[in-house]
Scaffold this motif. Sequence first.
Motif, PDB file in Angstrom:
ATOM      1  N   LEU A  72       0.860  -1.173   0.000  1.00  0.00           N
ATOM      2  CA  LEU A  72       0.000   0.000   0.000  1.00  0.00           C
ATOM      3  C   LEU A  72       0.901   1.228   0.000  1.00  0.00           C
ATOM      4  O   LEU A  72       1.660   1.443   0.947  1.00  0.00           O
ATOM      5  CB  LEU A  72      -0.897   0.015   1.245  1.00  0.00           C
ATOM      6  CG  LEU A  72      -1.715   1.290   1.485  1.00  0.00           C
ATOM      7  CD1 LEU A  72      -2.657   1.574   0.320  1.00  0.00           C
ATOM      8  CD2 LEU A  72      -2.487   1.189   2.800  1.00  0.00           C
TER       9      LEU A  72
ATOM     10  N   LEU B 190       1.318   2.068  -9.476  1.00  0.00           N
ATOM     11  CA  LEU B 190       0.569   0.866  -9.831  1.00  0.00           C
ATOM     12  C   LEU B 190       1.299   0.047 -10.883  1.00  0.00           C
ATOM     13  O   LEU B 190       1.300  -1.186 -10.848  1.00  0.00           O
ATOM     14  CB  LEU B 190      -0.829   1.251 -10.313  1.00  0.00           C
ATOM     15  CG  LEU B 190      -1.732   1.888  -9.241  1.00  0.00           C
ATOM     16  CD1 LEU B 190      -3.015   2.411  -9.873  1.00  0.00           C
ATOM     17  CD2 LEU B 190      -2.045   0.895  -8.134  1.00  0.00           C
TER      18      LEU B 190
ATOM     19  N   ASP C   8      -0.253  -2.458  -4.897  1.00  0.00           N
ATOM     20  CA  ASP C   8      -1.590  -3.045  -4.879  1.00  0.00           C
ATOM     21  C   ASP C   8      -2.668  -2.009  -4.582  1.00  0.00           C
ATOM     22  O   ASP C   8      -3.826  -2.202  -4.928  1.00  0.00           O
ATOM     23  CB  ASP C   8      -1.642  -4.162  -3.840  1.00  0.00           C
ATOM     24  CG  ASP C   8      -0.683  -5.290  -4.178  1.00  0.00           C
ATOM     25  OD1 ASP C   8      -1.091  -6.196  -4.913  1.00  0.00           O
ATOM     26  OD2 ASP C   8       0.468  -5.249  -3.713  1.00  0.00           O
ATOM     27  N   ASP C   9      -2.280  -0.920  -3.945  1.00  0.00           N
ATOM     28  CA  ASP C   9      -3.227   0.158  -3.663  1.00  0.00           C
ATOM     29  C   ASP C   9      -2.428   1.430  -3.409  1.00  0.00           C
ATOM     30  O   ASP C   9      -1.215   1.392  -3.199  1.00  0.00           O
ATOM     31  CB  ASP C   9      -4.098  -0.179  -2.454  1.00  0.00           C
ATOM     32  CG  ASP C   9      -5.396   0.616  -2.418  1.00  0.00           C
ATOM     33  OD1 ASP C   9      -5.574   1.503  -3.281  1.00  0.00           O
ATOM     34  OD2 ASP C   9      -6.225   0.360  -1.529  1.00  0.00           O
ATOM     35  N   TYR C  10      -3.136   2.565  -3.414  1.00  0.00           N
ATOM     36  CA  TYR C  10      -2.485   3.875  -3.363  1.00  0.00           C
ATOM     37  C   TYR C  10      -3.364   4.804  -2.541  1.00  0.00           C
ATOM     38  O   TYR C  10      -4.555   4.915  -2.801  1.00  0.00           O
ATOM     39  CB  TYR C  10      -2.354   4.401  -4.795  1.00  0.00           C
ATOM     40  CG  TYR C  10      -1.322   5.486  -5.003  1.00  0.00           C
ATOM     41  CD1 TYR C  10      -1.546   6.780  -4.551  1.00  0.00           C
ATOM     42  CD2 TYR C  10      -0.143   5.222  -5.683  1.00  0.00           C
ATOM     43  CE1 TYR C  10      -0.618   7.780  -4.754  1.00  0.00           C
ATOM     44  CE2 TYR C  10       0.801   6.219  -5.907  1.00  0.00           C
ATOM     45  CZ  TYR C  10       0.560   7.493  -5.437  1.00  0.00           C
ATOM     46  OH  TYR C  10       1.481   8.490  -5.649  1.00  0.00           O
TER      47      TYR C  10
ATOM     48  N   ARG D 141      -8.424  -0.113   3.888  1.00  0.00           N
ATOM     49  CA  ARG D 141      -7.616  -0.514   2.738  1.00  0.00           C
ATOM     50  C   ARG D 141      -6.620  -1.611   3.116  1.00  0.00           C
ATOM     51  O   ARG D 141      -6.371  -2.541   2.349  1.00  0.00           O
ATOM     52  CB  ARG D 141      -6.894   0.690   2.154  1.00  0.00           C
ATOM     53  CG  ARG D 141      -7.830   1.644   1.399  1.00  0.00           C
ATOM     54  CD  ARG D 141      -7.080   2.894   0.960  1.00  0.00           C
ATOM     55  NE  ARG D 141      -7.943   3.839   0.281  1.00  0.00           N
ATOM     56  CZ  ARG D 141      -7.979   3.999  -1.032  1.00  0.00           C
ATOM     57  NH1 ARG D 141      -7.215   3.252  -1.814  1.00  0.00           N
ATOM     58  NH2 ARG D 141      -8.776   4.901  -1.568  1.00  0.00           N
TER      59      ARG D 141
ATOM     60  N   SER E 299      -8.548  -4.782   3.392  1.00  0.00           N
ATOM     61  CA  SER E 299      -8.952  -5.229   2.067  1.00  0.00           C
ATOM     62  C   SER E 299      -7.802  -5.943   1.361  1.00  0.00           C
ATOM     63  O   SER E 299      -7.983  -7.003   0.748  1.00  0.00           O
ATOM     64  CB  SER E 299      -9.418  -4.040   1.226  1.00  0.00           C
ATOM     65  OG  SER E 299      -9.730  -4.430  -0.092  1.00  0.00           O
ATOM     66  N   LEU E 300      -6.602  -5.380   1.452  1.00  0.00           N
ATOM     67  CA  LEU E 300      -5.436  -6.017   0.840  1.00  0.00           C
ATOM     68  C   LEU E 300      -5.132  -7.357   1.490  1.00  0.00           C
ATOM     69  O   LEU E 300      -4.763  -8.321   0.810  1.00  0.00           O
ATOM     70  CB  LEU E 300      -4.215  -5.105   0.945  1.00  0.00           C
ATOM     71  CG  LEU E 300      -4.193  -3.882   0.023  1.00  0.00           C
ATOM     72  CD1 LEU E 300      -2.917  -3.080   0.244  1.00  0.00           C
ATOM     73  CD2 LEU E 300      -4.293  -4.303  -1.440  1.00  0.00           C
TER      74      LEU E 300
END
Length: 223
Positions: free
Chosen positions: A75, A90, A95-97, A110, A113-114
């Motif tokens: 993240l 990305l 995987d997320d930002y 978040r 979720s990951l």
Amino acid sequence: MRILLVEDEQKMTSYLHKGLTEASFNVDVASNGKDGLFLALHEDFDIVVLDVMLPQLDGFEVLRRLRQQKSTPVLLLTARDTVEDKVKGLELGADDYLSKPFAYAEFLARVKSLLRRSPRGARDVINIADLEIELFKRRARRGNVRIDLTAQEFALLQLLAERQGEVLTRTFITSQLWDMNFDSDTNVVDVAVKRLRAKIDAPFERKLLHTVRGMGYVLEERT
């Protein structure tokens, strides 16, 4: 769950570390990209929370090198909110930002979720004999009996359960749950284990939490 937090802003580090620890995550911290990359490559983490603006190696470079060897979920955190930076992160394998400033509730959502999407985080339930531990709901039961645990007791149970069959020393348990240097004169671990055992073992015939004399504690089913 074990999280690596790579962040050079001390105030932000303290804020996130406190929140994640209270949510019963085990958190390791690095304050620069070089140390963060070393830990990410040589230790096993369920997720890496990585700031972009870091000394020695920036977050993009850390991510690029990490992806050459490992697929640990990442993240990205950054104060730069441009589309170009998001795309770059990305494309490098993030995987997320998440852009600063952000609400802690969104950050934690978040992270969870990951963890749910990752191979290691996909396991939400751990079963040992008739003991069932629901990690995300933070519930435990033996058979049909619900066991009420404090946040600290659940964190200890989760640590033992995720390493079931492995003898954990007092030093290791202390470093993971209390983030303090172990003092051989303290009995904080013994007291915590005694309280946990009173709830998950004492009322039941089959015992799962065992003391290994001179070494530590292990959670496992024994015949």
